[in-house]
Design an enzyme around this catalytic site. Sequence first.
Site, PDB file in Angstrom:
ATOM      1  N   SER A 122       2.029  53.203 113.209  1.00  0.00           N
ATOM      2  CA  SER A 122       2.503  53.850 114.044  1.00  0.00           C
ATOM      3  C   SER A 122       4.063  53.467 114.578  1.00  0.00           C
ATOM      4  O   SER A 122       4.496  52.478 114.286  1.00  0.00           O
ATOM      5  CB  SER A 122       1.760  53.409 115.482  1.00  0.00           C
ATOM      6  OG  SER A 122       2.260  53.664 116.697  1.00  0.00           O
TER       7      SER A 122
ATOM      8  N   GLN B  93      -5.848  64.462 119.128  1.00  0.00           N
ATOM      9  CA  GLN B  93      -4.866  65.465 119.188  1.00  0.00           C
ATOM     10  C   GLN B  93      -5.324  66.583 117.971  1.00  0.00           C
ATOM     11  O   GLN B  93      -4.938  67.931 118.163  1.00  0.00           O
ATOM     12  CB  GLN B  93      -3.405  64.716 118.918  1.00  0.00           C
ATOM     13  CG  GLN B  93      -2.194  65.967 118.231  1.00  0.00           C
ATOM     14  CD  GLN B  93      -0.998  64.878 117.723  1.00  0.00           C
ATOM     15  OE1 GLN B  93      -0.370  64.566 118.895  1.00  0.00           O
ATOM     16  NE2 GLN B  93      -0.738  64.882 116.744  1.00  0.00           N
TER      17      GLN B  93
ATOM     18  N   TYR C 262      11.204  58.657 113.780  1.00  0.00           N
ATOM     19  CA  TYR C 262      11.197  57.298 113.385  1.00  0.00           C
ATOM     20  C   TYR C 262       9.990  57.250 112.342  1.00  0.00           C
ATOM     21  O   TYR C 262       9.135  56.649 112.549  1.00  0.00           O
ATOM     22  CB  TYR C 262      10.640  56.318 114.784  1.00  0.00           C
ATOM     23  CG  TYR C 262      11.243  54.808 114.656  1.00  0.00           C
ATOM     24  CD1 TYR C 262      12.378  54.659 114.883  1.00  0.00           C
ATOM     25  CD2 TYR C 262      10.262  53.933 114.386  1.00  0.00           C
ATOM     26  CE1 TYR C 262      12.832  53.294 114.619  1.00  0.00           C
ATOM     27  CE2 TYR C 262      10.557  52.646 114.078  1.00  0.00           C
ATOM     28  CZ  TYR C 262      12.040  52.499 114.044  1.00  0.00           C
ATOM     29  OH  TYR C 262      12.355  51.025 114.251  1.00  0.00           O
TER      30      TYR C 262
ATOM     31  N   LYS D 226      -4.567  59.986 112.269  1.00  0.00           N
ATOM     32  CA  LYS D 226      -4.291  58.631 113.368  1.00  0.00           C
ATOM     33  C   LYS D 226      -4.621  59.155 114.787  1.00  0.00           C
ATOM     34  O   LYS D 226      -5.161  58.733 115.604  1.00  0.00           O
ATOM     35  CB  LYS D 226      -2.795  58.194 113.109  1.00  0.00           C
ATOM     36  CG  LYS D 226      -2.369  57.547 114.417  1.00  0.00           C
ATOM     37  CD  LYS D 226      -2.556  55.998 114.312  1.00  0.00           C
ATOM     38  CE  LYS D 226      -2.071  55.342 115.436  1.00  0.00           C
ATOM     39  NZ  LYS D 226      -0.731  55.981 115.677  1.00  0.00           N
TER      40      LYS D 226
ATOM     41  N   GLY E 204       2.896  57.037 106.957  1.00  0.00           N
ATOM     42  CA  GLY E 204       2.006  57.961 107.431  1.00  0.00           C
ATOM     43  C   GLY E 204       2.681  59.207 107.253  1.00  0.00           C
ATOM     44  O   GLY E 204       2.207  60.160 106.767  1.00  0.00           O
ATOM     45  N   HIS E 205       3.862  59.384 108.066  1.00  0.00           N
ATOM     46  CA  HIS E 205       4.619  60.885 108.063  1.00  0.00           C
ATOM     47  C   HIS E 205       4.989  61.235 106.850  1.00  0.00           C
ATOM     48  O   HIS E 205       4.761  62.278 106.445  1.00  0.00           O
ATOM     49  CB  HIS E 205       5.856  60.620 108.927  1.00  0.00           C
ATOM     50  CG  HIS E 205       5.816  60.407 110.253  1.00  0.00           C
ATOM     51  ND1 HIS E 205       6.067  59.071 110.818  1.00  0.00           N
ATOM     52  CD2 HIS E 205       5.504  61.075 111.388  1.00  0.00           C
ATOM     53  CE1 HIS E 205       5.723  58.852 112.056  1.00  0.00           C
ATOM     54  NE2 HIS E 205       5.546  60.100 112.550  1.00  0.00           N
TER      55      HIS E 205
END
Lengths: 282, 282
Positions: free
Chosen positions: A185, A153, A32, A149, A36-37
């Site tokens: 997101s 992690q 999805y 973001k 950002g990706h």
Amino acid sequence: MEIFKTAAELQKFALDAKRSGKIIGLVPTMGYLHAGHASLIDIARKKADIVIVSIFVNPTQFGPTEDLDKYPRDFEHDLELCTQHGADVIYAPAPDAMYEADASTWVEEVKLSKVLCGVSRPIHFRGVTTVVAKLFNLTLPDIAVFGEKDAQQLLVIKRMVRDLNFPVEIIAAPLVRQNDGLALSSRNRYLSETEKSNALVLSQSLYAARGAIESHGLEGVDLIIEAMKEKITAAGGRVDYVEALDTANLEPPTAETKEVLLALAVFFGTTRLIDNQIIQVK
Amino acid sequence: MEIFKTAAELQKFALDAKRSGKIIGLVPTMGYLHAGHASLIDIARKKADIVIVSIFVNPTQFGPTEDLDKYPRDFEHDLELCTQHGADVIYAPAPDAMYEADASTWVEEVKLSKVLCGVSRPIHFRGVTTVVAKLFNLTLPDIAVFGEKDAQQLLVIKRMVRDLNFPVEIIAAPLVRQNDGLALSSRNRYLSETEKSNALVLSQSLYAARGAIESHGLEGVDLIIEAMKEKITAAGGRVDYVEALDTANLEPPTAETKEVLLALAVFFGTTRLIDNQIIQVK
């Protein structure tokens, strides 16, 4: 662009590439994909000969009451975005192809993963480190790109790489926001228009707090956080946490602290959003 | 032969070798090498272009009351044995060079590691899987050779490799015994002459049990194990465990069982010895 569905095909491809001296870049995602990706893929594209994007909604990082089943998926759109940004390989395993039924090995980071999101999502980071270790072994990357973001992690993955000596350079990519400040997101799609508008309080209060900490230091940080929580609650958010921690160890800042992670997790309706600022301390 | 003392040197060497298409073989050891280790090096030598032997007494696999401090060391002799058997590289990190002081990442196998040695040595296999994962990442082996003397370790490592997708073929090397039947072990040096002689009961009772199981199947296995325990106790051994488990899952054998691991751990004096037989079941 090649699409691999099985671990065996992917690993054979990666081993051949490695043995012929190619630099491999990995961008691990849950699909999805958004801008950002795309920014992560762009970074990998600049640094690597071969860019592999993994698309896998990893069940082991979702708790029993979380949104695994309804997590959004749109493989056609993901494919298009990966093509546009020059990925060489997509790895998209079937949901049950990634773990054996009797899998019994975990990679677990036991310090940095226990605070912030680790409190309300106790098995989350164990699932993340395990699947990322698997993806590293399947793709043999020289570099891997993760977004800021997911700041915690990123710290957990960096720690795992250091502790287990993975031969991978972890590259942090800046958080990407909408023009109005909302952090991109995949989960934003759960939000109603009202919730989306209310959620702007997150970036706004983070910016304000950042300004205050940059001007005045960490002296009044507890009051700043209390004020953030009040503002967020007044805007209809249900606060999971708002915290400022030393990025070196995710412990409360001390006189030695050089950099803090000001991070928050807040529910709007049933949707849990995270956002953060990384702030240099004088 | 090259000797590396730091992770950085070793990993750079391994990456260069990998990128130029060399097949890398790893033999992980704790040093104080004997003919059993030599047989592992010989196997690696036949299959790999570059043979790396690691020599590291790994603290994280020893419990607080175990023999970490007195574990035998003889680096000069190890060097000689590695040279004789054609190793290309020895990796011998300093005791504190392998783990950062604030290391917080574990690789843990949570099923096969919980029985047999895992009962009396609860943190042992977590230490083993973690250090082997680190060694895999530092040496990037195509093959790694482990002895069947540590039969449970071998199964745990194979499970870890499968579950985490390490691109490594695990090769099992047959257990090597003295002429009198005693399984070679670096820990045999702790034994007095009397204990050494008493400890022959281990291989003798394992052979007898193997014969009985091969002739009569698993029907009477509980009685066979009881008889072994009595014989071992009569010879002055203190039994930690004697068990026959299905090698597929280390659970008690069933009608479907094809192969059993008949394994034991027994103290002679303060020295804990292990030994085993892997038995095909009709």
